[in-house]
Design a protein around this motif. Structure first.
Motif, mmCIF file in Angstrom:
data_model
loop_
_atom_site.group_PDB
_atom_site.id
_atom_site.type_symbol
_atom_site.label_atom_id
_atom_site.label_comp_id
_atom_site.label_asym_id
_atom_site.label_seq_id
_atom_site.Cartn_x
_atom_site.Cartn_y
_atom_site.Cartn_z
ATOM 1 N N SER A 1 -1.935 -11.617 -68.332
ATOM 2 C CA SER A 1 -1.110 -10.786 -69.230
ATOM 3 C C SER A 1 -1.932 -10.355 -70.445
ATOM 4 C CB SER A 1 0.109 -11.594 -69.712
ATOM 5 O OG SER A 1 -0.327 -12.780 -70.361
ATOM 6 N N GLY A 2 -1.307 -9.514 -71.257
ATOM 7 C CA GLY A 2 -1.817 -9.200 -72.591
ATOM 8 C C GLY A 2 -3.225 -8.638 -72.673
ATOM 9 N N LYS B 1 0.540 -15.230 -60.550
ATOM 10 C CA LYS B 1 0.875 -14.152 -61.493
ATOM 11 C C LYS B 1 -0.095 -12.980 -61.414
ATOM 12 C CE LYS B 1 3.085 -17.128 -64.932
ATOM 13 N NZ LYS B 1 2.875 -17.809 -66.214
ATOM 14 N N THR C 1 0.540 -8.144 -61.379
ATOM 15 C CA THR C 1 0.471 -7.105 -62.419
ATOM 16 C C THR C 1 -0.969 -6.651 -62.625
ATOM 17 O OG1 THR C 1 2.151 -8.462 -63.502
ATOM 18 C CG2 THR C 1 1.388 -6.544 -64.711
ATOM 19 N N THR D 1 2.091 -8.268 -77.438
ATOM 20 C CA THR D 1 1.926 -8.771 -76.066
ATOM 21 C C THR D 1 3.052 -9.788 -75.831
ATOM 22 O OG1 THR D 1 0.564 -10.630 -76.791
ATOM 23 C CG2 THR D 1 -0.604 -8.604 -76.220
ATOM 24 N N GLU D 2 2.923 -10.530 -74.737
ATOM 25 C CA GLU D 2 3.941 -11.559 -74.463
ATOM 26 C C GLU D 2 3.830 -12.735 -75.427
ATOM 27 O OE1 GLU D 2 3.628 -12.849 -70.409
ATOM 28 O OE2 GLU D 2 3.771 -10.802 -69.656
ATOM 29 N N PHE D 3 2.726 -12.750 -76.174
ATOM 30 C CA PHE D 3 2.416 -13.875 -77.056
ATOM 31 C C PHE D 3 3.585 -14.208 -77.985
ATOM 32 C CE2 PHE D 3 0.169 -15.821 -80.663
ATOM 33 C CZ PHE D 3 -0.721 -16.662 -80.017
ATOM 34 N N GLU D 4 4.081 -13.188 -78.696
ATOM 35 C CA GLU D 4 5.132 -13.424 -79.681
ATOM 36 C C GLU D 4 6.429 -13.874 -78.993
ATOM 37 O OE1 GLU D 4 7.101 -10.286 -81.542
ATOM 38 O OE2 GLU D 4 7.737 -11.508 -83.243
ATOM 39 N N GLY D 5 6.755 -13.225 -77.862
ATOM 40 C CA GLY D 5 7.976 -13.577 -77.136
ATOM 41 C C GLY D 5 7.953 -15.035 -76.693
ATOM 42 N N LYS D 6 6.781 -15.488 -76.211
ATOM 43 C CA LYS D 6 6.659 -16.885 -75.776
ATOM 44 C C LYS D 6 6.907 -17.812 -76.957
ATOM 45 C CE LYS D 6 3.075 -15.880 -72.341
ATOM 46 N NZ LYS D 6 1.621 -15.912 -72.127
#
Ligand code: NAD
Length: 308
Positions: free
Chosen positions: A12-13, A41, A44, A187-192
């Motif tokens: 990701s990211g 994963k 993507t 990126t997904e960083f903050e959501g995690k």
């Protein structure tokens, strides 16, 4: 011949974007080994790689926290690693009193020792060939402390000290080190992180500290991501420039809007200016933070602005 680039954390990211962009280099300068902890994963990345998959990009399993995984991954690479990109990383936010030491050690195992483990593995080959480039995705939090990010910032400071030290020796071997220091990146960083925080209760933390964390810091942090957060493509462009440079820099910040804050630390070696300014931003003039750092960037320092 193309340079072999090994990147950690490509599911990701930033890692994913970087792998894809290097694999599509118009001059075909790179052979990318895009690695990830969990190959489940990989879809993507494979979809984004398109026709580069199996040509200039291969996917491999790599858990930066495991010696065996690193050894296994490197043994499968044909030739040597010319460029290592230490990208895999994780965040941790919250009041210190409510975080377990195990969670903190996990951050260091991933962000710091994960990079050290990979460097130890590729360094003998780079030294023998007297060439190589080690790129580290650090953060502006590797340069300055940020409230409630104590452990994450410490892990990035650790990287900065480690690689700055190593850079001196490695110059003698014609091996370059580059620390890339992004501000917030979308990126997904903050959501995690937010998912982690929403489940956590931070036991043992006093109500006043919890209030600062939940009611001041979290909304301010969210707004900061919206106002000054970069998209991964912009960060990746900066990384690609660093990788293709003939004299790579030791440090490269990617977000010009952060320079006013990082400069506070360099202009006042006592450190008070940085600590007091950021304290004031959060506790005295939170409206300024709502506008992001723009007000700092345009020079209207918080002391001169009176929020209504
Ligand atoms: P991300 O969460 O999308 O990517 C991090 C990647 O690291 C993920 O793919 C994750 O699976 C991987 N990873 C975690 N532990 C691993 C392990 N043990 N082995 C292998 N891979 C592992 O977030 P991102 O924003 O792309 O983060 C990439 C890097 O950028 C990190 O080092 C992060 O600290 C840094 N960074 C991010 C931001 C931001 O705001 N997003 C800002 C500055 C620096």
């Amino acid at each position: 011949a193309p340079r072999t680039v090994l990147i950690s954390g490509c599911s990701s990211g930033i890692g994913l974007e970087l792998a894809v962009q290097l694999a599509h280099d118009p001059k075909k300068r790179y052979q990318v080994v895009a690695t990830m902890r969990d190959l489940g994963k990989k879809e993507t990345l494979e979809a984004a790689a398109g026709e580069a998959l199996g040509q200039t990009l291969t996917v491999a399993q790599l858990d930066v926290c495991s010696d065996e995984s690193v050894a296994q991954c490197l043994s499968c690479i044909q030739g040597e690693v010319d460029v290592l990109v230490n990208n895999a990383g994780m965040g941790l936010v919250g009041p210190l009193e409510g975080l377990s030491l195990a969670a903190m050690q996990n951050v260091f195992d991933t962000n710091f020792f994960g990079a050290v483990r990979l460097v130890k593995a590729v360094l003998p080959g780079m030294k023998r060939r007297r060439q190589g480039h080690i790129v580290v995705i650090s953060s502006v939090m590797g340069l300055q402390g940020v409230i409630f990010n104590d452990v994450y910032a410490a892990s990035k400071f650790a990287l900065e000290g480690f690689f700055e030290s190593l850079a001196i020796q490695l110059l003698q071997f014609n091996i370059f080190i580059s620390l890339v220091e992004p501000g917030p990146v979308v990126t997904e960083f903050e959501g995690k992180l937010l998912a982690q925080v929403s489940m956590a209760e931070f036991p043992g933390t006093d109500p006043e500290t919890l209030h600062y964390f939940r009611d001041l810091y979290l909304p301010a942090s969210r707004k900061l991501f919206c106002s000054v957060g970069q998209n991964p493509q912009d960060v990746v462009q900066a990384i690609v420039n660093v990788i293709s440079s003939t004299r790579p820099p030791l440090r490269r910040q990617t977000n010009i809007r952060y320079s006013p804050l990082t400069t506070l630390k360099t202009v006042d070696s006592s450190g008070s200016l940085y600590v007091r300014t950021t304290h004031r931003l959060l506790f005295r003039c939170p409206r300024l933070l709502n506008l992001g750092l723009q007000c700092l960037s345009c020079g209207c320092l918080p002391t001169r602005v009176r929020p209504r």
